[in-house]
Design a protein around this motif. Structure first.
Motif, short mmCIF file in Angstrom:
data_model
loop_
_atom_site.label_atom_id
_atom_site.label_comp_id
_atom_site.label_asym_id
_atom_site.label_seq_id
_atom_site.Cartn_x
_atom_site.Cartn_y
_atom_site.Cartn_z
N GLN A 1 -4.73 3.86 -3.46
CA GLN A 1 -3.44 4.18 -2.84
C GLN A 1 -2.40 3.15 -3.24
OE1 GLN A 1 -4.69 4.00 1.23
NE2 GLN A 1 -5.29 6.18 1.30
N TRP A 2 -1.16 3.62 -3.39
CA TRP A 2 -0.05 2.73 -3.72
C TRP A 2 0.41 2.04 -2.45
CZ3 TRP A 2 5.30 1.92 -3.27
CH2 TRP A 2 5.89 1.20 -4.32
N GLU A 3 0.40 0.69 -2.46
CA GLU A 3 0.64 -0.06 -1.23
C GLU A 3 1.65 -1.16 -1.47
OE1 GLU A 3 -1.83 -2.31 2.35
OE2 GLU A 3 -2.88 -1.54 0.58
N VAL A 4 2.74 -1.11 -0.72
CA VAL A 4 3.79 -2.14 -0.71
C VAL A 4 4.14 -2.41 0.75
CG1 VAL A 4 6.17 -2.67 -1.32
CG2 VAL A 4 4.70 -1.55 -2.98
N GLY A 5 4.28 -3.68 1.09
CA GLY A 5 4.61 -4.03 2.47
C GLY A 5 6.07 -3.78 2.81
N GLU A 6 6.43 -4.12 4.03
CA GLU A 6 7.81 -3.89 4.50
C GLU A 6 8.81 -4.70 3.69
OE1 GLU A 6 7.91 -4.76 8.60
OE2 GLU A 6 6.71 -3.02 9.21
N GLU A 7 8.36 -5.86 3.14
CA GLU A 7 9.29 -6.69 2.38
C GLU A 7 9.79 -6.00 1.12
OE1 GLU A 7 5.14 -7.38 0.96
OE2 GLU A 7 6.12 -7.36 2.92
#
Length: 262
Positions: free
Chosen positions: A177-183
């Motif tokens: 899965q493509w995952e990027v945090g809130e930042e």
């Protein structure tokens, strides 16, 4: 021979006068009816015998009917006998609309060229929101997050050195899965009014978003559409032209993006 009586003599005189007057008046004109008898052959069951029947048609002096006029279209223009060639330029409803300055003209392997003349190269992504273009590096946050999970208390200077050594952080988790945090979407949190739709271009392929990344975008009050970068840029150009740059945003990775590469 007996002499006729006066009454009989009077009757004969009046009858003679009536006949004389009727003979002196001209006869009334008679209406003539001309017919033509065109012959039509009728074939019987036997091939050797033929019978002809006559069909009469009355001749009259009625003036001929006027020639039928050319049918008109809904806009009162004459309908041509042959269909004209299709002008596809007239089918483009957005042809007269101004092109957004942040529309993507070219997708490079390592960046983008925008309609405003801005070039984002060097492997950086592009964040297009509110008519502005920003360099987007979501992997930096992923690299810092991974280093914190591995090393813990490194200083900021040491983290910067490790960023250069390790290269780009991984944006694809163990589940694919493509995952990027809130930042990674912090700029969108500063924009108001906020766009209604975020178009994500994930490089050369499409991947599902992780629940954490989807929740981060939902917390911003935005819907998300996931595409590969080429289709994402095309979709952004169309929607930004149709709806305006304030209603749609795009976060695009270069089409040559490789997860974790230098």
């Amino acid at each position: 021979m007996a002499t006729p009586s006066p009454a009989l003599r009077l009757s004969l005189t009046s009858l003679r006068t009536t006949l004389r007057r009727s003979m002196q008046q001209p006869p009334p004109p008679t209406q003539r009816h001309f017919t033509t008898t065109p012959l039509r052959p009728v074939f019987s069951s036997s091939s050797t015998t033929q019978k002809r029947t006559a069909r009469s048609r009355s001749m009259h002096t009625t003036p001929p009917t006027e020639r039928r006029k050319q049918p008109l279209a809904h806009n009162r223009e004459e309908v041509p006998e042959q269909a004209p060639p299709t002008d596809f330029g007239q089918l483009d409803m957005l042809a007269s609309a101004p092109v957004p300055t942040t529309s993507v003209d070219v997708c490079h392997e390592d960046g983008f060229s925008l309609n405003s003349g801005v070039h984002i190269r060097g492997g950086d992504g592009a964040l297009l929101v509110g008519g502005e273009a920003f360099v987007w590096r979501p992997w930096e946050g992923a690299t810092i997050r991974q280093q914190q999970q591995d090393g813990g208390g490194d200083s900021e200077k040491k983290k910067g050195k490790n960023l250069k050594k390790k290269g780009k952080g991984l944006l694809v988790n163990e589940k694919g899965q493509w995952e990027v945090g809130e930042e990674g979407f912090a700029v969108l949190g500063l924009v108001w009014p906020r766009p209604d739709l975020l178009i994500l271009g994930l490089g050369p392929e499409i991947r599902p978003l992780s629940p954490a990344t989807r929740q981060a975008i939902t917390n911003l009050g935005m819907r998300v559409e996931i595409l590969d970068t080429r289709n994402a840029a095309s979709q952004y150009n169309m929607l930004a032209t149709e709806r305006g740059m304030g209603d749609v945003a795009a976060a695009l990775l270069p089409i040559g993006w490789k997860d974790g590469a230098e």
